[in-house]
Design an enzyme around this catalytic site. Structure first.
Site, short mmCIF file in Angstrom:
data_model
loop_
_atom_site.label_atom_id
_atom_site.label_comp_id
_atom_site.label_asym_id
_atom_site.label_seq_id
_atom_site.Cartn_x
_atom_site.Cartn_y
_atom_site.Cartn_z
N HIS A 1 -33.60 -31.66 15.40
CA HIS A 1 -32.21 -31.06 15.29
C HIS A 1 -31.58 -31.61 17.13
CE1 HIS A 1 -35.55 -29.33 18.86
NE2 HIS A 1 -35.47 -28.44 17.91
N THR B 1 -41.85 -25.12 16.90
CA THR B 1 -40.84 -24.15 18.31
C THR B 1 -41.60 -23.74 19.74
OG1 THR B 1 -38.67 -22.56 19.41
CG2 THR B 1 -41.23 -21.72 17.87
N GLY C 1 -31.25 -19.02 21.70
CA GLY C 1 -30.55 -19.65 21.23
C GLY C 1 -30.69 -19.07 19.30
N HIS C 2 -31.99 -19.19 18.99
CA HIS C 2 -31.96 -18.23 17.33
C HIS C 2 -31.54 -17.08 17.09
CE1 HIS C 2 -34.09 -18.15 12.94
NE2 HIS C 2 -33.98 -16.57 13.51
N ARG D 1 -36.57 -33.20 20.66
CA ARG D 1 -37.39 -33.27 20.46
C ARG D 1 -37.25 -35.04 20.38
NH1 ARG D 1 -41.02 -29.25 19.99
NH2 ARG D 1 -39.86 -27.33 19.59
N ASN E 1 -28.80 -21.54 23.46
CA ASN E 1 -29.19 -22.42 23.31
C ASN E 1 -28.46 -23.18 22.17
OD1 ASN E 1 -31.48 -24.07 22.13
ND2 ASN E 1 -33.43 -23.40 23.18
N GLU F 1 -34.24 -29.32 27.82
CA GLU F 1 -36.32 -28.52 28.12
C GLU F 1 -37.19 -29.49 27.15
OE1 GLU F 1 -37.81 -25.36 24.74
OE2 GLU F 1 -35.82 -24.60 25.08
N HIS G 1 -36.88 -16.42 23.68
CA HIS G 1 -37.07 -16.26 23.24
C HIS G 1 -37.10 -14.96 22.25
CE1 HIS G 1 -38.99 -19.77 20.79
NE2 HIS G 1 -39.45 -18.50 19.89
N ASP G 2 -35.99 -15.47 21.50
CA ASP G 2 -36.21 -13.87 19.96
C ASP G 2 -35.76 -12.73 20.96
OD1 ASP G 2 -37.48 -15.05 18.21
OD2 ASP G 2 -38.98 -15.08 18.48
N HIS H 1 -33.37 -29.43 23.16
CA HIS H 1 -34.52 -29.19 23.51
C HIS H 1 -34.57 -30.81 22.93
CE1 HIS H 1 -39.42 -28.13 23.37
NE2 HIS H 1 -38.83 -29.80 22.94
N ARG I 1 -26.70 -32.89 6.46
CA ARG I 1 -25.49 -32.92 6.09
C ARG I 1 -25.56 -34.34 7.33
NH1 ARG I 1 -26.99 -30.46 2.55
NH2 ARG I 1 -26.58 -29.08 1.47
#
Length: 249
Positions: A53, A108, A223-224, A48, A10, A78, A200-201, A46, A21
């Site tokens: 992002h 999220t 992702g993260h 949005r 992700n 997503e 997730h995580d 994803h 920036r």
């Protein structure tokens, strides 16, 4: 013999850094290509409504890159199935769509669908996605009652929300309890004839225990944790590290 990759990277966090920036770097498409060339199976994004992002242009650029240069790799879109998202889905026609119940203001995806309130909507949008030959997945809480409802809605897969499991990194007993919920949900999905994704995580540290208990997971979307790892090791090496944690190398 190497096993096929289950890793979908992700890249929302890459876009977050870029958007600080008014410049085109770091490049979402370039870093996605690095991950795919290093062995990831696909890219998850994803988009949005506020484009805080991933932007619509990123979706189109990534779709074009995969179509032209990355045959056999996958794109997963997503999002919440509003009119705008469904129109984008029809235009891009990714390999997979993950429908999530996000409010546009959410930071999220942090909970699964309420099937009692959304069953009619989900049946409608899943049918639309299938008519476009797009694989369908629904985001569900780690609760074994949920997969049968996802199957009733017509989904082919679920993605289990593993945030509660990932959040227990400093409490091993709680981590074990949360893992049991994920395992029970995966078993219920398997019994309902659904394939299982997770996300997730997830990290290099907590993936092995998950895969040991649920070896039939089809895909993990990361992702993260991946981006945090890549800040230290680089995108190419982080793909190797996560695939190693998945037992693929």
């Amino acid at each position: 013999m190497k096993t096929p990759s289950r890793l979908s990277v992700n890249v929302n966090a890459v876009a977050v850094i870029r958007n600080r920036r008014d410049v085109p770097w770091p490049s979402v498409t370039h870093l996605s290509a690095l991950a795919l060339n290093a062995g990831a199976k696909g890219i998850t994004i994803h988009p949005r409504p506020d484009e805080r992002h991933i932007r619509r242009t990123d979706v189109l650029d990534l779709s074009n890159m995969l179509t032209e240069d990355m045959q056999g790799k996958e794109l997963c879109l997503e999002g919440y199935p509003d009119k705008r998202f469904m129109e984008l889905l029809e235009e891009v026609r990714p390999t997979q769509v993950l429908f999530v119940p996000d409010d546009p203001s959410q930071q999220t995806s942090d909970h699964g669908w309420d099937f009692d309130e959304n069953m009619d909507l989900l049946k409608e949008v899943i049918a639309q996605a299938k008519s476009l030959d797009i694989r369908t997945s629904l985001f569900v809480n780690p609760d074994p009652s949920q997969p049968t409802l996802a199957a009733e809605a017509g989904a082919e897969r679920i993605e289990i929300y593993t945030g509660p499991y990932g959040a227990c990194h400093a409490d091993k007993e709680a981590e074990k309890r949360e893992l049991e919920k994920v395992v029970a949900t995966a078993e219920a999905a398997k019994a309902a004839g659904l394939l299982v994704n997770a996300g997730h995580d997830l990290t290099v540290e907590n993936l092995p225990a998950l895969i040991e208990r649920v070896p039939y997971i089809s895909e993990v979307s990361i992702g993260h944790g991946f981006t945090a790892d890549a800040l230290i090791h680089g995108f190419t090496e982080s793909v190797r590290r996560f695939r190693g944690a998945l037992g693929e190398l």
